[in-house]
Design a protein around this motif. Structure first.
Motif, PDB file in Angstrom:
ATOM      1  N   PHE A  51       0.819  -1.215   0.000  1.00 50.19           N
ATOM      2  CA  PHE A  51       0.000   0.000   0.000  1.00 50.19           C
ATOM      3  C   PHE A  51       0.851   1.262   0.000  1.00 50.19           C
ATOM      4  O   PHE A  51       0.500   2.253  -0.650  1.00 50.19           O
ATOM      5  N   ILE A  52       1.974   1.247   0.706  1.00 48.98           N
ATOM      6  CA  ILE A  52       2.833   2.435   0.710  1.00 48.98           C
ATOM      7  C   ILE A  52       3.490   2.622  -0.653  1.00 48.98           C
ATOM      8  O   ILE A  52       3.623   3.752  -1.139  1.00 48.98           O
ATOM      9  N   LYS A  53       3.883   1.533  -1.292  1.00 45.53           N
ATOM     10  CA  LYS A  53       4.425   1.640  -2.652  1.00 45.53           C
ATOM     11  C   LYS A  53       3.359   2.197  -3.606  1.00 45.53           C
ATOM     12  O   LYS A  53       3.654   2.998  -4.502  1.00 45.53           O
ATOM     13  N   PHE A  54       2.114   1.755  -3.411  1.00 42.23           N
ATOM     14  CA  PHE A  54       0.981   2.252  -4.195  1.00 42.23           C
ATOM     15  C   PHE A  54       0.792   3.748  -3.939  1.00 42.23           C
ATOM     16  O   PHE A  54       0.629   4.545  -4.871  1.00 42.23           O
ATOM     17  N   LEU A  55       0.826   4.144  -2.677  1.00 41.78           N
ATOM     18  CA  LEU A  55       0.650   5.544  -2.304  1.00 41.78           C
ATOM     19  C   LEU A  55       1.714   6.428  -2.946  1.00 41.78           C
ATOM     20  O   LEU A  55       1.422   7.545  -3.402  1.00 41.78           O
ATOM     21  N   LEU A  56       2.938   5.932  -2.996  1.00 40.97           N
ATOM     22  CA  LEU A  56       4.056   6.714  -3.527  1.00 40.97           C
ATOM     23  C   LEU A  56       4.112   6.722  -5.051  1.00 40.97           C
ATOM     24  O   LEU A  56       4.862   7.502  -5.638  1.00 40.97           O
ATOM     25  N   SER A  57       3.345   5.858  -5.670  1.00 44.89           N
ATOM     26  CA  SER A  57       3.356   5.777  -7.135  1.00 44.89           C
ATOM     27  C   SER A  57       2.404   6.811  -7.730  1.00 44.89           C
ATOM     28  O   SER A  57       1.703   7.530  -7.017  1.00 44.89           O
ATOM     29  N   ASP A  58       2.370   6.858  -9.065  1.00 50.21           N
ATOM     30  CA  ASP A  58       1.412   7.735  -9.736  1.00 50.21           C
ATOM     31  C   ASP A  58       0.280   6.923 -10.377  1.00 50.21           C
ATOM     32  O   ASP A  58      -0.440   7.403 -11.240  1.00 50.21           O
ATOM     33  N   LYS A  59       0.134   5.671  -9.931  1.00 44.49           N
ATOM     34  CA  LYS A  59      -0.895   4.780 -10.455  1.00 44.49           C
ATOM     35  C   LYS A  59      -2.261   5.155  -9.891  1.00 44.49           C
ATOM     36  O   LYS A  59      -2.437   5.253  -8.682  1.00 44.49           O
ATOM     37  N   ASN A  60      -3.225   5.344 -10.772  1.00 47.33           N
ATOM     38  CA  ASN A  60      -4.605   5.600 -10.373  1.00 47.33           C
ATOM     39  C   ASN A  60      -5.469   4.372 -10.659  1.00 47.33           C
ATOM     40  O   ASN A  60      -5.128   3.526 -11.480  1.00 47.33           O
ATOM     41  N   GLY A  61      -6.599   4.279  -9.968  1.00 48.34           N
ATOM     42  CA  GLY A  61      -7.520   3.174 -10.199  1.00 48.34           C
ATOM     43  C   GLY A  61      -7.230   1.984  -9.314  1.00 48.34           C
ATOM     44  O   GLY A  61      -6.644   2.110  -8.241  1.00 48.34           O
ATOM     45  N   VAL A  62      -7.623   0.808  -9.799  1.00 43.54           N
ATOM     46  CA  VAL A  62      -7.605  -0.408  -8.976  1.00 43.54           C
ATOM     47  C   VAL A  62      -6.276  -1.154  -9.094  1.00 43.54           C
ATOM     48  O   VAL A  62      -5.726  -1.298 -10.191  1.00 43.54           O
ATOM     49  N   VAL A  63      -5.801  -1.633  -7.952  1.00 41.26           N
ATOM     50  CA  VAL A  63      -4.652  -2.542  -7.919  1.00 41.26           C
ATOM     51  C   VAL A  63      -4.985  -3.677  -6.974  1.00 41.26           C
ATOM     52  O   VAL A  63      -5.407  -3.453  -5.825  1.00 41.26           O
ATOM     53  N   ASN A  64      -4.853  -4.913  -7.448  1.00 43.83           N
ATOM     54  CA  ASN A  64      -5.033  -6.072  -6.566  1.00 43.83           C
ATOM     55  C   ASN A  64      -3.847  -6.200  -5.634  1.00 43.83           C
ATOM     56  O   ASN A  64      -2.701  -6.154  -6.061  1.00 43.83           O
ATOM     57  N   ILE A  65      -4.125  -6.384  -4.341  1.00 45.40           N
ATOM     58  CA  ILE A  65      -3.078  -6.545  -3.335  1.00 45.40           C
ATOM     59  C   ILE A  65      -3.108  -8.005  -2.857  1.00 45.40           C
ATOM     60  O   ILE A  65      -3.911  -8.379  -2.025  1.00 45.40           O
ATOM     61  N   GLY A  66      -2.235  -8.809  -3.414  1.00 45.62           N
ATOM     62  CA  GLY A  66      -2.181 -10.232  -3.060  1.00 45.62           C
ATOM     63  C   GLY A  66      -0.878 -10.815  -3.559  1.00 45.62           C
ATOM     64  O   GLY A  66      -0.079 -10.146  -4.209  1.00 45.62           O
ATOM     65  N   THR A  67      -0.660 -12.107  -3.260  1.00 45.52           N
ATOM     66  CA  THR A  67       0.577 -12.757  -3.696  1.00 45.52           C
ATOM     67  C   THR A  67       0.464 -13.290  -5.121  1.00 45.52           C
ATOM     68  O   THR A  67       1.463 -13.500  -5.796  1.00 45.52           O
ATOM     69  N   GLY A  68      -0.769 -13.558  -5.549  1.00 44.63           N
ATOM     70  CA  GLY A  68      -0.982 -14.163  -6.853  1.00 44.63           C
ATOM     71  C   GLY A  68      -0.981 -15.679  -6.822  1.00 44.63           C
ATOM     72  O   GLY A  68      -1.091 -16.324  -7.872  1.00 44.63           O
ATOM     73  N   TYR A  69      -0.854 -16.252  -5.610  1.00 45.56           N
ATOM     74  CA  TYR A  69      -0.802 -17.709  -5.494  1.00 45.56           C
ATOM     75  C   TYR A  69      -1.864 -18.180  -4.498  1.00 45.56           C
ATOM     76  O   TYR A  69      -1.961 -17.674  -3.385  1.00 45.56           O
ATOM     77  N   GLY A  70      -2.648 -19.172  -4.907  1.00 43.77           N
ATOM     78  CA  GLY A  70      -3.664 -19.753  -4.028  1.00 43.77           C
ATOM     79  C   GLY A  70      -3.106 -20.909  -3.216  1.00 43.77           C
ATOM     80  O   GLY A  70      -2.272 -21.665  -3.713  1.00 43.77           O
ATOM     81  N   ILE A  71      -3.552 -21.024  -1.969  1.00 42.02           N
ATOM     82  CA  ILE A  71      -3.121 -22.138  -1.128  1.00 42.02           C
ATOM     83  C   ILE A  71      -4.363 -22.860  -0.593  1.00 42.02           C
ATOM     84  O   ILE A  71      -5.422 -22.264  -0.425  1.00 42.02           O
TER      85      ILE A  71
END
Length: 230
Positions: free
Chosen positions: A210-230
């Protein structure tokens, strides 16, 4: 010079983990909390109620933060159905408007993977939304209205859809805490739905994302996950 950020949910499962990352990146933190917490260094705890419109307007006008990081939401076993979800939508939008009127530049809000339609495939930000609970419907409503407000008022806005979380001092009824506490007490571990596949991510890693997201210039939706299901 430090950057001012207004943080909600600053003592929560994810919010509290953002503090060291915010400090590392030079932020001056103003964290809204319902409890009396001692301020230290560049972390200024503010005891207050998100639902108190006058208080929120006043404190944001006084601080004039450039950044807004919003995690606060209803928790507890009935969070999926509790009518308070509707109140969080209203209070979140009111806070965003106060932020915009007082020189705010960039806001990042926390969403949920439950906004998506059910799928057996990895989810992308562009996938169909089909919220099935009041909690998820409220998050989708807030996302759409906040995006519209920010677009119309030239604010930078991001929406981080969190998947599944484990971390320190979480609710003992949650999966990871239940397993750890049961094993530590030499009790059998009971998992009711062991066939489910979920993307679990450590709360500190979510906070860092989230802090990397905050510091970026990316707008809109970003999924926050590992990308791997367990």
């Amino acid at each position: 010079m430090s950057k001012k950020v207004f943080l909600t949910g600053g003592s929560g499962l994810i919010g509290k983990e953002t503090l060291p990352f915010l400090l590392e990146n030079g932020f001056e933190i103003y964290a809204l909390t319902k409890r009396d917490l001692k301020s230290l260094n560049n972390v200024n705890y503010i005891k207050g109620d998100l639902f108190d419109k006058g208080f929120i307007e006043g404190i944001i006008a006084e601080i004039k933060p450039e950044y807004l990081l919003h995690f606060a939401w209803i928790t507890g076993n009935d969070y999926l159905t509790n009518p308070l979800n509707n109140d969080y939508v209203k209070s979140s939008l009111h806070m965003l408007e106060a932020f915009g009127k007082n020189g705010g530049k960039r806001a990042i809000f926390a969403g949920t993977c439950l906004e998506y339609a059910n799928s057996n495939e990895p989810l992308k930000e562009s996938d169909k939304l089909d919220p099935q609970t009041l909690y998820a419907k409220s998050k989708v409503e807030l996302y759409k209205k906040a995006m519209k407000y920010c677009s119309e008022n030239s604010l930078s806005f991001g929406w981080g859809r969190i998947f599944y979380v484990y971390g320190h001092n979480e609710n003992p009824s949650r999966l990871t805490a239940h397993i750890i506490n049961s094993l530590a007490s030499n009790k059998p571990v009971s998992i009711k739905h062991s066939h489910l596949v979920r993307d679990y991510m450590y709360s500190k890693d979510i906070a860092n994302a989230f802090i990397k997201f905050l510091l970026s210039d990316k707008n809109g939706v970003v999924n926050i996950g590992t990308g791997y299901g367990i």
